[in-house]
Design a protein around this motif. Sequence first.
Motif, PDB file in Angstrom:
ATOM      1  N   GLY A  33     -93.210   9.652  40.841  1.00 47.12           N
ATOM      2  CA  GLY A  33     -93.349  10.980  40.255  1.00 47.12           C
ATOM      3  C   GLY A  33     -92.198  11.880  40.638  1.00 47.12           C
ATOM      4  N   SER A  34     -92.491  12.910  41.440  1.00 47.71           N
ATOM      5  CA  SER A  34     -91.490  13.936  41.741  1.00 47.71           C
ATOM      6  C   SER A  34     -90.297  13.387  42.523  1.00 47.71           C
ATOM      7  CB  SER A  34     -92.153  15.072  42.529  1.00 47.71           C
ATOM      8  OG  SER A  34     -92.738  14.582  43.726  1.00 47.71           O
ATOM      9  N   THR A  35     -90.537  12.495  43.482  1.00 51.52           N
ATOM     10  CA  THR A  35     -89.427  11.930  44.262  1.00 51.52           C
ATOM     11  C   THR A  35     -88.532  11.066  43.393  1.00 51.52           C
ATOM     12  OG1 THR A  35     -90.781  11.963  46.258  1.00 51.52           O
ATOM     13  CG2 THR A  35     -88.860  10.516  46.279  1.00 51.52           C
ATOM     14  N   LEU A  36     -89.151  10.286  42.510  1.00 52.25           N
ATOM     15  CA  LEU A  36     -88.369   9.460  41.590  1.00 52.25           C
ATOM     16  C   LEU A  36     -87.518  10.339  40.675  1.00 52.25           C
ATOM     17  CD1 LEU A  36     -87.649   6.717  40.351  1.00 52.25           C
ATOM     18  CD2 LEU A  36     -89.667   6.940  38.887  1.00 52.25           C
ATOM     19  N   GLN A  37     -88.080  11.441  40.187  1.00 51.44           N
ATOM     20  CA  GLN A  37     -87.317  12.333  39.328  1.00 51.44           C
ATOM     21  C   GLN A  37     -86.092  12.888  40.047  1.00 51.44           C
ATOM     22  OE1 GLN A  37     -89.744  15.349  37.437  1.00 51.44           O
ATOM     23  NE2 GLN A  37     -91.403  13.894  37.060  1.00 51.44           N
ATOM     24  N   ALA A  38     -86.237  13.209  41.338  1.00 48.57           N
ATOM     25  CA  ALA A  38     -85.096  13.711  42.108  1.00 48.57           C
ATOM     26  C   ALA A  38     -84.007  12.642  42.234  1.00 48.57           C
ATOM     27  CB  ALA A  38     -85.574  14.154  43.490  1.00 48.57           C
ATOM     28  N   TRP A  39     -84.406  11.392  42.458  1.00 51.78           N
ATOM     29  CA  TRP A  39     -83.423  10.304  42.550  1.00 51.78           C
ATOM     30  C   TRP A  39     -82.699  10.126  41.216  1.00 51.78           C
ATOM     31  CZ3 TRP A  39     -84.794   4.581  44.245  1.00 51.78           C
ATOM     32  CH2 TRP A  39     -83.605   3.847  44.364  1.00 51.78           C
ATOM     33  N   SER A  41     -82.257  12.292  38.907  1.00 58.26           N
ATOM     34  CA  SER A  41     -81.383  13.441  38.674  1.00 58.26           C
ATOM     35  C   SER A  41     -80.095  13.310  39.474  1.00 58.26           C
ATOM     36  CB  SER A  41     -82.121  14.727  39.051  1.00 58.26           C
ATOM     37  OG  SER A  41     -81.295  15.854  38.858  1.00 58.26           O
ATOM     38  N   ASP A  42     -80.205  12.915  40.744  1.00 61.81           N
ATOM     39  CA  ASP A  42     -79.012  12.701  41.570  1.00 61.81           C
ATOM     40  C   ASP A  42     -78.131  11.597  41.019  1.00 61.81           C
ATOM     41  OD1 ASP A  42     -79.665  14.694  43.295  1.00 61.81           O
ATOM     42  OD2 ASP A  42     -80.186  13.402  44.990  1.00 61.81           O
ATOM     43  N   ILE A  50     -85.106  11.074  32.039  1.00 61.22           N
ATOM     44  CA  ILE A  50     -86.033  11.394  33.123  1.00 61.22           C
ATOM     45  C   ILE A  50     -87.406  11.716  32.560  1.00 61.22           C
ATOM     46  CG2 ILE A  50     -86.515  13.025  34.995  1.00 61.22           C
ATOM     47  CD1 ILE A  50     -83.488  13.254  35.410  1.00 61.22           C
ATOM     48  N   GLY A  51     -87.437  12.404  31.424  1.00 58.98           N
ATOM     49  CA  GLY A  51     -88.709  12.711  30.778  1.00 58.98           C
ATOM     50  C   GLY A  51     -89.494  11.462  30.416  1.00 58.98           C
TER      51      GLY A  51
END
Length: 421
Positions: A33-39, A41-42, A50-51
């Motif tokens: 979820g949120s942690t994967l989205q941050a990765w 994005s980086d 990402i969506g």
Amino acid sequence: MSLATYTAVFTNRRIAAAMFLGFASGLPLALTGSTLQAWLSDAGLDVKTIGWFTLVGQPYTWKFLWAPLIDRFVPPLLGRRRGWMVLAQLALALAIAGMGGLDPQQHLATFAVLAVMIAFFSATQDVVIDAYRTELVHHEERGAAAAVGVFGYRMAMLTSGALALILADGILSWQHTYWVMAALMGGMVLVSFLAPEPTLAARPPLTLSEAVVAPLREFFSRKGALLLLALVIAYKLGDAFAGSLSTKFLLDMGYSKSLIGQANKVFGLIATIVGGFAGAALMVKLGLYRSLLWFGTAQAFTNLGYWLIATTTSPGNELLFLAIGLENLAGGMGTTAAVALLMALCNVRFTATQYALLSALAAFGRVYVGPASGYIVAAFGWADFFVISVLAALPGVLLVWSMRARIRALDHDPQAATAQE
């Protein structure tokens, strides 16, 4: 009744197992979820890609489809529940480690497949842990098991959410961060090995047909089955309404994003945990019926704290923390009682299937009230919206009161939920 009597239910291996397995259940969630989205994005992936990755969490919604397999088949080692837990946890550790070994830019398709696999194995683990906890604890321990399970779950979400982001922000690479999380997940296998075997054993279904059809037939053969399902859906409905647009509401009221984060994520989390443990201790004296009634009433009327913010000309920070604190305190108490109700309603022969179905119904409000909330706010404004959220909570409280004899029977006889009437 002494304080020692209230707290004694927390001091045994069954409750300890419920807490650590709550941690195991919550750990994988942010990693897809949120942690994967941050990765992602980086890694430079665009917002559209990402969506699409938000869809990897679908197995959590559909876990009831394969829950009958968990009830039907027994692994060769560690029994019907702990055997499945170990298999799911080993699969999760391997899949998380596999993601850590990939570059999402270069191996995007494989990365996505592993993310879906993590969500699938995590949802499977949830099915097994919910069934195990229901079969493990004594009926007077249900509140404590619910409270420590929620506590473990939230601590795990902080670990794979906030801690993972801190580690990945210059301390470790994203790959190494996921390997740390994989190691933690692998450590949960030891918890499953050491966890006690449920003493309330039942014959598993002999066929897949029995595993799929019999849980539904057994549940709907009970007196008041449809009202019980309505109660499961309605009990947290007012809470779901109030929380669905809370961040948007507080921003509209002029609070800063950082203050909202401190109030909601930190102070609100503490209040929820305190509410969960307070609810569990009170349930020892109050029992299931009075806990559902009193905590449900508190859930409903603490939403008026947000109404007070909406109707105050210049609401200060004190009012913000008071409203969030009371709402989360009551919400934590209500969640403890609601989880205890779900455990009480499960027949030990079909625990995995029935709990998966009941928990899906319990999540109905949280998943589907969002769009309706937006239209209500647009039509009536924020103040009236929170009054409506109180009204939406009252049917659940009234159902508790109208079914008091049935709920008391569940509380006093652990097998009452499985009685054919």
